[in-house]
Design an enzyme around this catalytic site. Structure first.
Site, mmCIF file in Angstrom:
data_model
loop_
_atom_site.group_PDB
_atom_site.id
_atom_site.type_symbol
_atom_site.label_atom_id
_atom_site.label_comp_id
_atom_site.label_asym_id
_atom_site.label_seq_id
_atom_site.Cartn_x
_atom_site.Cartn_y
_atom_site.Cartn_z
ATOM 1 C CE1 TYR A 1 22.178 24.015 44.683
ATOM 2 C CE2 TYR A 1 22.389 24.665 46.985
ATOM 3 C CZ TYR A 1 22.532 24.951 45.637
ATOM 4 O OH TYR A 1 23.037 26.162 45.254
ATOM 5 C CG PHE B 1 50.152 28.312 36.622
ATOM 6 C CD1 PHE B 1 50.906 27.542 35.754
ATOM 7 C CD2 PHE B 1 48.765 28.287 36.503
ATOM 8 C CE1 PHE B 1 50.285 26.762 34.780
ATOM 9 C CE2 PHE B 1 48.142 27.513 35.539
ATOM 10 C CZ PHE B 1 48.908 26.747 34.679
ATOM 11 C CB THR B 2 48.866 30.997 32.797
ATOM 12 O OG1 THR B 2 48.318 29.719 33.135
ATOM 13 C CG2 THR B 2 50.109 30.800 31.943
ATOM 14 C CG ASP C 1 49.433 26.283 42.769
ATOM 15 O OD1 ASP C 1 49.006 25.116 42.822
ATOM 16 O OD2 ASP C 1 49.409 26.962 41.728
ATOM 17 C CE LYS D 1 46.960 21.002 36.555
ATOM 18 N NZ LYS D 1 45.833 21.935 36.485
ATOM 19 N NE ARG E 1 52.498 26.782 29.477
ATOM 20 C CZ ARG E 1 51.270 26.886 30.014
ATOM 21 N NH1 ARG E 1 50.937 26.195 31.084
ATOM 22 N NH2 ARG E 1 50.377 27.680 29.494
ATOM 23 C CG PHE F 1 48.405 30.098 27.038
ATOM 24 C CD1 PHE F 1 48.408 31.129 27.962
ATOM 25 C CD2 PHE F 1 47.892 28.870 27.423
ATOM 26 C CE1 PHE F 1 47.914 30.959 29.237
ATOM 27 C CE2 PHE F 1 47.393 28.676 28.700
ATOM 28 C CZ PHE F 1 47.402 29.730 29.607
#
Ligand code: F0G
Length: 459
Positions: A73, A125-126, A216, A259, A383, A450
Site C-alpha cells: 500500500y 484539450f477537453t 501537458d 500515450k 474532433r 462527445f
C-alpha cells in the site's frame, strides 16, 4: 538517389485476432450506438483508430516488469523507480502518480487555480479545460492563428502567440494568471508541435511576469521528433536530449502516460517546487490514492517506468511518427483534405471540406466518423463542434474553425497494410459522400458531451 525502405524496429511476439463484420452488422451497431463511435462495442470494430490512448502494445520488457510489481500500500519499490525515471528523463524533481492524465489535471487545477482566474494555453484539450473551469478559471486560447487553419503548413502550429498573452495580461493582470498551460504536440490542432525557440521565449515571458509554466507532456516525445527534424541546431541531438530540454524549460507537468509512454493506464503530476508537491500530496490522497501509488498498481508503475525509457528511443519514435506520416501522405495523394502538416499521433480529416453541404450545427465530423465506420469497420473520432462543447457562460455551442475526424494511430499495434485498408475506406466514403446525412442530438450530456452523446440522422 534511391531511397531505401525502412521497417518497424520490433517484431511481433503475440497477436490479437480481429474480425471484419458485414455492412448490415455495422449499420445496426452504429444505430444502436446513437451514431457515436465512443458507444460502439470494440468487438464490432475492425481497425480501431478511435484513440492512441491506453491502446499501445507493451513490449516484452514492460510485460516482464508487470511481474515485478510491489503491491505494498505504501512505499512500493516501483514508485521509487518511476520517480527516479521521471527525474532522469523528464527533469522533474517530484512525481505524484495518478490514475491517468485527467486525475493529474484535477489535482493541478485544484492546487493552483483560484476562482475568477484565467489560464492561457496553446489550444484547449477537453478534459484539461474542464478541470480548469471546474476550479473556477476561464481558459484563454493563445495559440498562433495558423493552428486554427487546417490548410496552413506552418511547421510549428503549436506555437504560442505572445501578442495574445500580452493582451490577456493587459486585460486581467498577471496576478490573475496562475500558470500558462503549454501542451507539446497539440492534440486538438492536429498533433502539431511547439518549437524549442517558441518555448524558450515562453519561459522568458513567464519569468518576466512571475507566472508558472505547466506542461501537458502527453505527447512530448513526438514533439521532440519534429524539433529534431525541423528546427535548426537539433538535428544531431537525440530524442532523449530534446525531451529533457523541453521539460526542463517548464515548472511542472501533467502526463497521461497512456500515450507516449505506452501503458494501458496511468499518469502523473510532476513538479520542481516542494510546496506545490506537498499540496498535491494532500489532495492526491482524497481523489486518487496514497502519494506513492495515486491510483496505479505497483506493476503498472513498473511498466510505465520502462515505457518512458522506450518512448524516447530514436528508432521507436521515428517509426511511430513515420507510420502516421505514411497514412497522411497516402490520403493526401488520393486527394483527401487533411490537416497540414501531418501530425505526430493522428491524421485529421477535414470534414468541412469533405462534407461541404452539411452545416456545422448538423455535426459533419460526427456524421463522417459514423459513415467511415459503416463503410469499413474503421473506428475514428469526431474532433469538431461536438468535442468543443458549450460556452460555460452563454451556453452556446463553441464553434471551432476545425471540424475534423481523427484517425489516431495506436503505438506499435497496426501494420502498413492496416494503413492501406484505411486509405481505401476513406476514399470509398468520399465516393459515396452524397449519402451522408447531418445529425441532431437525442441526448446531450452536460459535460464532455462527445463521450456519451447520442444522435439521430436528419431527414
Ligand atoms: N491531455 C491531452 C493532450 C490528451 O490528449 C489527453 C487524453 C489528456 C490530457 C487526458 O488524459 O485520457 O489519460 O485522462 N487524450 C485522449 C485522446 C483521451 O484520445 O486524445 P487521460
Amino acid at each position: 538517389m534511391t531511397t531505401r525502405n525502412w521497417a518497424e524496429p520490433y517484431k511481433i511476439k503475440m497477436v490479437e485476432l480481429i474480425k471484419m463484420t458485414s455492412r448490415e452488422d455495422r449499420l445496426n451497431a452504429i444505430r444502436e450506438a446513437g451514431y457515436n463511435t465512443f458507444l460502439l462495442r470494440s468487438e464490432d470494430v475492425y481497425i480501431d483508430l478511435l484513440t492512441d490512448s491506453g491502446v499501445g502494445a507493451m513490449s516484452d520488457r514492460q510485460w516482464a516488469g508487470m511481474m515485478m510489481g510491489d503491491e505494498a500500500y505504501a512505499g512500493s519499490r516501483n514508485f521509487y523507480r518511476l520517480r527516479d525515471t521521471v527525474k532522469e528523463y523528464y527533469s522533474y524533481e517530484y512525481t505524484v502518480p495518478c490514475h491517468q492524465g485527467r486525475g493529474a489535471e484535477n489535482i493541478l487545477s485544484q492546487c493552483l487555480i483560484k476562482p475568477g482566474e484565467y489560464v492561457p494555453g496553446n489550444m484547449y484539450f477537453t478534459t484539461t479545460r474542464l478541470h480548469q473551469e471546474l476550479a473556477g478559471a476561464t481558459f484563454v486560447d493563445v495559440i498562433i492563428d495558423e493552428a486554427h487553419d487546417a490548410e496552413s503548413d506552418h511547421p510549428f502550429k503549436g506555437n504560442v502567440d505572445f501578442d495574445k498573452l500580452d493582451t490577456l495580461v493587459a486585460e486581467v493582470g498577471a496576478e490573475r494568471i496562475p500558470y500558462v498551460c503549454m501542451a507539446t504536440c497539440v492534440n486538438m490542432a492536429g498533433g502539431q508541435p511547439i518549437s524549442m525557440a517558441n518555448l524558450k521565449q515562453l519561459r522568458a515571458w513567464c519569468d518576466k511576469h512571475g507566472i508558472m509554466l505547466v506542461h501537458d507532456m502527453t505527447r512530448v516525445a513526438e514533439n521532440a521528433h519534429f524539433i529534431q527534424r525541423r528546427e535548426d541546431g537539433y538535428r544531431d541531438k537525440s530524442i532523449k536530449e530534446i525531451v529533457y530540454e523541453i521539460c526542463s524549460l517548464t515548472d511542472a507537468a501533467t502526463m497521461s502516460s497512456k500515450k507516449d509512454a505506452m501503458v494501458n493506464i496511468g499518469g502523473f503530476l510532476a513538479m520542481n517546487d516542494a510546496k506545490f508537491y506537498e499540496k498535491a500530496c494532500s489532495l492526491v490522497v482524497v481523489y486518487e490514492g496514497l502519494h506513492t501509488y495515486g491510483g496505479m498498481a505497483g506493476r503498472d508503475m513498473e511498466a510505465l517506468a520502462i515505457g518512458i525509457t522506450e518512448s524516447v528511443q530514436d528508432d521507436h519514435i521515428h517509426a511511430r511518427v513515420g507510420q502516421v506520416q505514411y497514412l497522411g501522405r497516402r490520403l493526401r495523394e488520393s486527394g483527401i483534405p487533411i490537416v497540414n502538416p501531418i501530425g505526430g499521433h493522428a491524421v485529421f480529416l477535414n470534414a468541412t471540406k469533405m462534407l461541404p453541404d452539411i452545416p456545422q450545427e448538423q455535426f459533419p465530423a460526427q456524421a463522417l466518423a459514423a459513415a467511415l465506420y459503416v463503410e469499413s469497420g474503421v473506428r475514428s473520432m469526431e474532433r469538431g463542434i461536438v468535442s468543443a462543447g458549450r460556452d460555460k457562460e452563454t451556453g452556446e455551442n463553441h464553434k471551432p474553425k476545425l471540424e475534423l475526424v481523427r484517425l489516431t494511430i495506436p503505438r506499435r499495434v497496426y501494420t502498413q497494410a492496416h494503413m492501406d485498408v484505411t486509405v481505401d475506406a476513406v476514399r470509398e466514403v468520399v465516393r459515396r459522400r452524397d449519402e451522408i446525412k447531418g445529425l441532431r442530438f437525442t441526448y446531450e450530456p452536460a459535460m464532455l458531451r462527445f463521450f456519451q452523446a447520442r444522435f439521430e440522422q436528419i431527414g
